[in-house]
Design a protein around this motif. Sequence first.
Motif, PDB file in Angstrom:
ATOM      1  N   ALA A  61       2.975  -1.824 -18.339  1.00  0.00           N
ATOM      2  CA  ALA A  61       2.480  -3.187 -18.231  1.00  0.00           C
ATOM      3  C   ALA A  61       1.108  -3.149 -17.561  1.00  0.00           C
ATOM      4  CB  ALA A  61       3.444  -4.022 -17.393  1.00  0.00           C
ATOM      5  N   ASP A  62       0.267  -4.088 -17.927  1.00  0.00           N
ATOM      6  CA  ASP A  62      -1.081  -4.126 -17.352  1.00  0.00           C
ATOM      7  C   ASP A  62      -1.031  -4.246 -15.832  1.00  0.00           C
ATOM      8  OD1 ASP A  62      -2.625  -6.046 -20.056  1.00  0.00           O
ATOM      9  OD2 ASP A  62      -2.254  -3.897 -19.821  1.00  0.00           O
ATOM     10  N   SER A  63      -0.020  -4.931 -15.328  1.00  0.00           N
ATOM     11  CA  SER A  63       0.065  -5.188 -13.894  1.00  0.00           C
ATOM     12  C   SER A  63       0.338  -3.933 -13.066  1.00  0.00           C
ATOM     13  CB  SER A  63       1.148  -6.231 -13.607  1.00  0.00           C
ATOM     14  OG  SER A  63       2.401  -5.784 -14.089  1.00  0.00           O
ATOM     15  N   VAL A  64       0.831  -2.870 -13.710  1.00  0.00           N
ATOM     16  CA  VAL A  64       1.161  -1.655 -12.966  1.00  0.00           C
ATOM     17  C   VAL A  64       0.342  -0.453 -13.416  1.00  0.00           C
ATOM     18  CG1 VAL A  64       3.514  -2.517 -12.664  1.00  0.00           C
ATOM     19  CG2 VAL A  64       3.037  -0.840 -14.465  1.00  0.00           C
ATOM     20  N   LYS A  65      -0.438  -0.612 -14.459  1.00  0.00           N
ATOM     21  CA  LYS A  65      -1.202   0.508 -15.005  1.00  0.00           C
ATOM     22  C   LYS A  65      -2.134   1.074 -13.938  1.00  0.00           C
ATOM     23  CE  LYS A  65      -1.939  -0.232 -19.258  1.00  0.00           C
ATOM     24  NZ  LYS A  65      -2.474  -0.763 -20.526  1.00  0.00           N
ATOM     25  N   THR A  93      18.047  -1.666  -8.811  1.00  0.00           N
ATOM     26  CA  THR A  93      17.803  -1.295  -7.419  1.00  0.00           C
ATOM     27  C   THR A  93      16.705  -2.199  -6.872  1.00  0.00           C
ATOM     28  OG1 THR A  93      17.317   0.553  -5.916  1.00  0.00           O
ATOM     29  CG2 THR A  93      16.121   0.534  -8.003  1.00  0.00           C
ATOM     30  N   GLN A  94      16.906  -2.690  -5.662  1.00  0.00           N
ATOM     31  CA  GLN A  94      15.978  -3.649  -5.069  1.00  0.00           C
ATOM     32  C   GLN A  94      14.768  -2.932  -4.490  1.00  0.00           C
ATOM     33  OE1 GLN A  94      16.181  -7.212  -4.741  1.00  0.00           O
ATOM     34  NE2 GLN A  94      14.064  -6.942  -4.040  1.00  0.00           N
ATOM     35  N   VAL A  95      13.604  -3.452  -4.827  1.00  0.00           N
ATOM     36  CA  VAL A  95      12.349  -3.003  -4.219  1.00  0.00           C
ATOM     37  C   VAL A  95      11.711  -4.199  -3.546  1.00  0.00           C
ATOM     38  CG1 VAL A  95      10.017  -2.155  -4.661  1.00  0.00           C
ATOM     39  CG2 VAL A  95      11.970  -1.133  -5.848  1.00  0.00           C
ATOM     40  N   GLN A 125       7.429   6.584 -10.416  1.00  0.00           N
ATOM     41  CA  GLN A 125       6.646   6.747  -9.201  1.00  0.00           C
ATOM     42  C   GLN A 125       5.770   5.519  -9.034  1.00  0.00           C
ATOM     43  OE1 GLN A 125       6.597   9.303  -6.816  1.00  0.00           O
ATOM     44  NE2 GLN A 125       5.260   7.876  -5.709  1.00  0.00           N
ATOM     45  N   MET A 126       5.926   4.840  -7.912  1.00  0.00           N
ATOM     46  CA  MET A 126       5.197   3.605  -7.668  1.00  0.00           C
ATOM     47  C   MET A 126       4.289   3.790  -6.458  1.00  0.00           C
ATOM     48  SD  MET A 126       8.252   0.834  -8.348  1.00  0.00           S
ATOM     49  CE  MET A 126       9.135   1.281  -6.867  1.00  0.00           C
ATOM     50  N   GLY A 174       0.790  -1.222   0.000  1.00  0.00           N
ATOM     51  CA  GLY A 174       0.000   0.000   0.000  1.00  0.00           C
ATOM     52  C   GLY A 174       0.817   1.263   0.000  1.00  0.00           C
ATOM     53  N   GLY A 175       2.115   1.132   0.239  1.00  0.00           N
ATOM     54  CA  GLY A 175       2.990   2.285   0.280  1.00  0.00           C
ATOM     55  C   GLY A 175       3.475   2.711  -1.092  1.00  0.00           C
ATOM     56  N   SER A 176       4.375   3.699  -1.081  1.00  0.00           N
ATOM     57  CA  SER A 176       4.887   4.279  -2.316  1.00  0.00           C
ATOM     58  C   SER A 176       6.404   4.383  -2.282  1.00  0.00           C
ATOM     59  CB  SER A 176       4.302   5.685  -2.524  1.00  0.00           C
ATOM     60  OG  SER A 176       2.901   5.661  -2.639  1.00  0.00           O
ATOM     61  N   LEU A 177       6.988   4.354  -3.459  1.00  0.00           N
ATOM     62  CA  LEU A 177       8.401   4.621  -3.647  1.00  0.00           C
ATOM     63  C   LEU A 177       8.559   5.370  -4.966  1.00  0.00           C
ATOM     64  CD1 LEU A 177      10.225   1.253  -2.763  1.00  0.00           C
ATOM     65  CD2 LEU A 177      10.368   3.403  -1.479  1.00  0.00           C
TER      66      LEU A 177
END
Length: 126
Positions: free
Chosen positions: A61-65, A120-122, A82-83, A15-18
Amino acid sequence: QVQLVESGGGLVQAGGSLRLSCAASGLTFSSYAMGWFRQAPGKEREFVAAHEWSGPITYYADSVKGRFTISRDNAKNTVYLQMNTLKPEDTAVYYCTAGLLTGWRALKRPNSYNYWGQGTQVTVSS
């Protein structure tokens, strides 16, 4: 020598952001399409998002749209990702990439690109 250096990864709760950044050097940044890919353990590298060189045209990608946004600042030679609303399945190493290419079909293929960052690791915890 071309360098792409990613930053901004880390550990975040679901639920957070990076916001990831990728600083480019050694190339005419404004002439390159920029992309983000990711690779989770045991999985192939997959397309996340891309930004055309020629204008504000982006692909996802559909998974992140609807959750991720790619942007670029040509004055700073930097591309961002921005995620938002992160999910555990977003956990991966995220790679920045640059290529002299255009169009959705090319931009979603990792082999189309010329240069890659180190990643970079997320990590998204549930």
